[in-house]
Design an enzyme around this catalytic site. Sequence first.
Site, PDB file in Angstrom:
ATOM      1  N   LYS A 198       6.653 -44.791  -4.873  1.00 10.66           N
ATOM      2  CA  LYS A 198       5.652 -45.711  -3.801  1.00 10.66           C
ATOM      3  C   LYS A 198       4.038 -45.627  -4.164  1.00 10.66           C
ATOM      4  O   LYS A 198       3.280 -45.026  -3.503  1.00 10.66           O
ATOM      5  CB  LYS A 198       5.871 -45.786  -2.160  1.00 10.66           C
ATOM      6  CG  LYS A 198       5.292 -47.141  -1.433  1.00 10.66           C
ATOM      7  CD  LYS A 198       6.297 -47.602  -0.608  1.00 10.66           C
ATOM      8  CE  LYS A 198       5.832 -48.587   0.598  1.00 10.66           C
ATOM      9  NZ  LYS A 198       6.237 -49.750   0.603  1.00 10.66           N
ATOM     10  N   ARG A 230      10.316 -39.840   0.660  1.00 10.28           N
ATOM     11  CA  ARG A 230      10.439 -40.414  -1.132  1.00 10.28           C
ATOM     12  C   ARG A 230       8.494 -40.235  -0.940  1.00 10.28           C
ATOM     13  O   ARG A 230       8.669 -40.362  -1.947  1.00 10.28           O
ATOM     14  CB  ARG A 230      10.361 -41.569  -0.221  1.00 10.28           C
ATOM     15  CG  ARG A 230      10.356 -42.328  -1.417  1.00 10.28           C
ATOM     16  CD  ARG A 230      11.246 -44.439  -0.693  1.00 10.28           C
ATOM     17  NE  ARG A 230       9.819 -45.424   0.333  1.00 10.28           N
ATOM     18  CZ  ARG A 230      10.067 -45.892   1.179  1.00 10.28           C
ATOM     19  NH1 ARG A 230      11.289 -46.774   0.957  1.00 10.28           N
ATOM     20  NH2 ARG A 230       9.367 -46.745   1.625  1.00 10.28           N
ATOM     21  N   GLU A 277      13.918 -56.344  -7.535  1.00 10.43           N
ATOM     22  CA  GLU A 277      13.138 -55.833  -6.151  1.00 10.43           C
ATOM     23  C   GLU A 277      12.470 -57.731  -6.259  1.00 10.43           C
ATOM     24  O   GLU A 277      11.499 -58.326  -6.776  1.00 10.43           O
ATOM     25  CB  GLU A 277      13.096 -55.208  -6.064  1.00 10.43           C
ATOM     26  CG  GLU A 277      11.530 -54.536  -6.470  1.00 10.43           C
ATOM     27  CD  GLU A 277      11.806 -53.052  -5.812  1.00 10.43           C
ATOM     28  OE1 GLU A 277      12.135 -52.868  -4.706  1.00 10.43           O
ATOM     29  OE2 GLU A 277      11.185 -52.002  -6.412  1.00 10.43           O
TER      30      GLU A 277
END
Length: 391
Positions: free
Chosen positions: A238, A136, A274
């Site tokens: 992220k 990620r 989310e």
Amino acid sequence: MLPRNVPRRGSIVFTKLVGDFIKPHWGVGRRSFFTSRSASFPQTASDHERGDDEYANVDWDNLGFRLTATDYMYIMKCSQDDEFSQGQLSRYGNIELSPSAGVLNYGQGLFEGLKAYRKVNGSGLLVFRPEENARRMQIGADRMCMPAPSVDQFVDAVKQTVLANKRWIPPPGKGSLYVRPLLLGSGPVLGLAPASEYTFLVYAAPVGNYFKEGLEPINLIVEDETFRASPGGTGGVKTITNYAPVLKAQLQAKKKGFTDILFLDSEDKKYLEEASSCNIFILKNGVLSTPSTRGTILAGITRGSIIEIARDLGYQVEERLVSVEELFDAEEVFTTGTAVVVAPVSSITYRGQRYKYNCGGDAVSRRLYKALVAIQIGQVEDKKGWTAEMD
Ligand SMILES: Cc1ncc(COP(=O)(O)O)c(C=O)c1O
């Protein structure tokens, strides 16, 4: 040479500890480096004060999700257009950055989060799916124009950081060591451009429950004025720049007594995305549904793990657009994330109306929580190869 805590020209000194690197014995392999810790690591006053106990002096029964400084961090640097090579452990402490560092001026930065546990049966340490965090970070680095460590480098750095801070890993059942890898544009840059140098840093802190409710059900409020992400943006990676913009709505929600906010999509303002740092699932008619990852939500590693575990347990799981109206008659709602693990949602408030959900002992979320944690702490055999084990 200047003493360590005297500022060097051109740098902000956030530190007393810069440059206090620990040189591992690379030639003798990782295992022997760490088993010969006392020979390899400099002895400091605090080493003597604390002795070489198995556990640090922490109130393990009252761990929240807050920072406790540990002993060591890992640092690796590389210049733009280069590749990361060898990193090092150093004493945990502040870092030194140019005032014009890319990360400070343009937010060129990523972070990750993963957990290490003491095995519940027998000795040994387990880190949960570190390769997934490494991958990620690579995807995020590509989006943010940064070089990234290889998967092996990332996993090795995480393992080194965990082992070096072993005494900070809570006893089984009391919590975990939260590991926080960072990738920062640390080189100076004035006009908007990628930084000239990058720093990969890993630190760790012992943690307990993320929400103040502990393992108790949480209460969310749907946010339909502030949006976390938009199509084509960076919601799916992220990056550090996704988080501060959430704070205002989050603080307002907390003031009203809610645990966290639930974001909607910014185009139609009707599809669930989310919560501020976790993914969401709903259960309706025995089917689990979670918003599909379309670039605006983070593809959580816990989310992926729960989808797999739920399917193994025989549940149907759908990744799709989930309308906010589906909250009105859902049987269960829960959130997933490294920090929260699986958190049952007791209620969601939307436009002044409060919807309630099953969080009892029979809840599917509890079953999934137990199944996931059992793998994470080594209570059951890890048939999926998700945990990286260390001594
Ligand atoms: C915005 C956001 N969504 C979801 C998650 C959950 O992801 P993971 O399960 O990989 O921790 C996180 C935490 O990293 C997050 O910050």
